[in-house]
Scaffold this active site. Structure first.
Site, PDB file in Angstrom:
ATOM      1  N   ASP A 108       0.849  -1.248  -0.089  1.00 25.66           N
ATOM      2  CA  ASP A 108       0.155  -0.086   0.087  1.00 25.66           C
ATOM      3  C   ASP A 108       0.875   1.153   0.181  1.00 25.66           C
ATOM      4  OD1 ASP A 108       1.093   0.359   2.429  1.00 25.66           O
ATOM      5  OD2 ASP A 108      -1.035   0.160   3.695  1.00 25.66           O
ATOM      6  N   ASP A 127      -5.938   2.242  -1.681  1.00 27.18           N
ATOM      7  CA  ASP A 127      -4.364   2.109  -2.116  1.00 27.18           C
ATOM      8  C   ASP A 127      -3.856   0.779  -1.692  1.00 27.18           C
ATOM      9  OD1 ASP A 127      -4.618   2.238   0.472  1.00 27.18           O
ATOM     10  OD2 ASP A 127      -2.847   3.341   1.074  1.00 27.18           O
TER      11      ASP A 127
END
Length: 667
Positions: free
Chosen positions: A543, A586
């Site tokens: 991420d 993300d």
């Protein structure tokens, strides 16, 4: 025919009895020979074992271990040989092979270290095969047959186990001849049979004097031979051979005992029985000839009378009455039945003449009705053909032999071929072997009376079509299936929309990467391939560090741009065979396959860190990008896909806890 039947029955019975008698005679002969061979083999083995045991016992006597007193050894050997006169020579050598003492003083002082029996005793107790005398031939008394021996040798050891010498003995082969004479020669002579003992190389070592020292023909002394005829000097023999197997401590020398008997002697009773069978069959056939001639005359005379009467008629119902014949019951019944049949035929002819006149009128009326029905049927067929040809569906009928019997006009549009050119041809000829094999299970199901429905994708006339096909069985009134109807509908447009929707459901719209749905499928497939190949695979969970701050400070449009750039940079670090997916927000995952070592995954993780951290400017603002990575490796035979993802997630949190911008390997 009766004579032929009698002859066949007699010949068949005679052949069966003859074959059974021959097989029984051969079996008895072979079993008798086998028993003699086994008894002789066992006597030889037990006798050799006894001689071997005697030599081993004698070698343990105290006088033969006193190497400092050869004279005492010689006296002991002379006394022993008196009780064991079948040993032509007995002696003791020292450790170098020189004879210290021997019975009768034979070979005293001679070095025998080159002799096979002395060399064999260096490894342990030794038994040698039959051989001719070398040094003893000139020293022993002359006899009618050449001297031949079986060697025995036992090493002499002192109390510490050191070899001091060898105790050796030569067993005269006349011992075996004596066993043969006492045990089986009388029996063999009574049956004109003989017994032979063959060495390992097939040489006759005991048997008739004319054969001793000769090799038999190839295969005649093969061990385990149960029944075989072979010619020796122009005469056929039954032969049974058994191989020596040893007895107790005596290991055996691979001798083969062959017992043989002339076929003419072994099957003498069978030959006598065969002669009697032939005479009996000939006598019975001679008696059957006049009996069959009389029976044929008796049966044919009344039948000939009836045949001549019938031959004079042009029709069964015309002419004079048939004669009544007898002779035996069946002929009388047949004569009466033919007379009755003649009368009924005359009545039937008269009734048929009347019926024929009325039928002509009925045929004219029926012809008019059939013409009207045919005109009506043709009109109905034209209507059905017009409807079928204008439907956007391929309709056909295929019979039980899988030949096309009907096709509508849609076949021309789809296949580029006139329907008339395909009628009468098989499905395999029209569609090809590949398509036919694909549809064969459905064809078999339809011909079994079960309606079939399936989807296929095919190409014809340069156009690919997705088809929904149904096979409808043509079940007759009696339950049989005469063929089946086919209805094929073009569903290409529908399937194209379906595929596009499926593709959209598997791709992330923002980054163009596979989404969570496709990732779940591809991860399970990667684990399965890893199990088959035995190679490792790695799953990376990534991420973007501080992505929420980017969204809050620069806006969601800038955040979307960051996600696109991040996806491009990650994809640039991996192979085409690797898979990058966006799960949500993300969160990204990376699947690496075909890894030989875990370190290969860490190299890729470092490349991703370096690529992501490259400078990025959005709307004049420099954005510092970094990522945290959790790596989990598996060989495919441990974790499930969910467990592997959980381990990668835990490693990601460990990387974040360590300060972000790095990677951690799951334990």
């Amino acid at each position: 025919m009766v004579l032929a039947a009698v002859a066949v029955a007699l010949l068949s019975s005679a052949l069966l009895i003859e074959n059974f008698a021959r097989a029984h005679a051969e079996r008895r002969a072979v079993e008798g020979l086998r028993q003699v061979a086994v008894d002789f083999r066992d006597a030889l083995d037990r006798g050799m074992a006894q001689q071997f045991k005697e030599i081993r016992v004698l070698s343990q006597l105290e006088p033969f271990r006193r190497f400092d007193d050869p004279a005492a050894m010689r006296r002991a050997l002379d006394q022993v040989q008196i009780g064991f006169d079948h040993f032509a020579w007995m002696g003791v050598t020292d450790a170098d092979g020189r004879v210290l003492a021997a019975a009768g003083g034979l070979l005293d002082g001679v070095n025998v270290s080159k002799r096979p029996w002395w060399q064999g005793a260096q490894k342990g107790p030794f038994v040698g095969d039959v051989h001719a005398a070398v040094m003893l031939e000139k020293l022993l008394p002359r006899q009618s047959d050449p001297w031949r021996f079986v060697d025995f040798a036992v090493p002499l050891l002192d109390s510490s186990g050191q070899r001091r010498g060898v105790f050796g003995a030569h067993l005269s082969w006349s011992w075996a001849r004596q066993i043969k004479s006492e045990l089986i020669d009388a029996t063999m002579a009574a049956h004109q049979a003989d017994a032979l003992v063959l060495g390992q190389d097939g040489t006759v070592i005991l048997g008739p004097s004319a054969l001793e020292g000769r090799k038999l023909a190839e295969g005649m002394g093969e061990p385990g031979m149960a029944l075989r005829q072979h010619a020796v000097d122009g005469e056929d023999y039954f032969g049974v051979s058994v191989q020596s197997t040893g007895y107790g401590a005596y290991p055996g020398l691979g001798w083969t005992v062959l017992v043989r008997q002339p076929v003419s002697v072994a099957l003498a009773d069978y030959y006598l029985l065969r002669h009697q069978i032939v005479l009996s069959a000939a006598l019975l056939l001679a008696l059957a000839v006049p009996m069959c001639w009389w029976l044929a005359r008796r049966m044919s005379r009344p039948l000939n009378q009836l045949t001549e009467a019938l031959a004079r008629r042009h029709h069964l119902g015309s002419g004079e009455q048939l004669p009544q014949v007898g002779g035996y019951r069946e002929a009388a019944v047949l004569s009466h039945a033919l007379s009755e049949l003649t009368r009924r035929q005359a009545e039937q002819d008269q009734w048929l003449a009347q019926l024929n006149a009325s039928l002509e009128l009925r045929v004219e009326d029926r012809t008019v009705e059939l013409q009207a029905a045919m005109i009506k049927q043709e009109a109905s067929e034209r209507r059905l053909r017009t409807i079928a040809d204008n439907l956007p569906v391929l309709i056909s009928y295929i019979d039980a032999e899988q030949r096309l019997r009907f096709l509508n006009a849609t076949f021309r549009t789809w296949m580029g071929t006139e329907p008339e050119a395909a009628l009468g041809r098989t499905m395999k000829d029209i569609f090809g072997v590949v398509i036919y094999e694909q549809r064969l299970p459905a064809v078999k199901g339809a011909l079994a009376g079960v309606r079939q429905r399936f989807e296929t994708r095919s190409e014809a006339n340069g156009v690919q079509r997705d088809l929904l096909t149904e096979y409808i069985p043509d079940v007759q009134a009696d339950g049989t299936v005469a063929g089946f109807y086919t209805l094929a509908t073009d569903i290409t447009a529908f399937k194209q929309v379906e595929r596009e929707l499926d593709q959209l459901s598997r791709i992330d719209a923002l980054t163009g990467l596979p989404n969570r749905r496709q990732f779940d499928q591809r991860l399970a497939e990667a684990l399965a391939r890893s199990r088959r190949s035995g190679l490792q695979m790695a799953l990376m969970f990534l991420d973007i560090d501080h992505f929420k701050q980017i969204n809050d400070n620069l806006g969601h449009a800038a955040g979307d741009m960051v996600l696109k750039v991040f996806a491009e940079r990650v994809c640039s670090c991996v192979r085409e065979t690797d898979l990058v997916c966006r799960l949500a927000g993300d969160e990204f995952v990376l699947i690496l396959e075909g890894l030989n070592q875990t370190e290969e995954a860490t190299v890729v993780a470092q490349k991703v860190l370096d690529a992501v951290s490259a400078p990025l400017s959005l709307a004049g603002t420099d954005v510092a990008l970094s990522t945290s990575i959790g790596v989990a490796c598996a060989r495919g035979d441990g974790d499930s896909d969910a467990a592997l993802l959980d381990r990668a997630d835990d490693a990601l949190y460990a990387a974040k806890a360590a300060g972000r911008g790095g990677w951690r390997m799951a334990e």
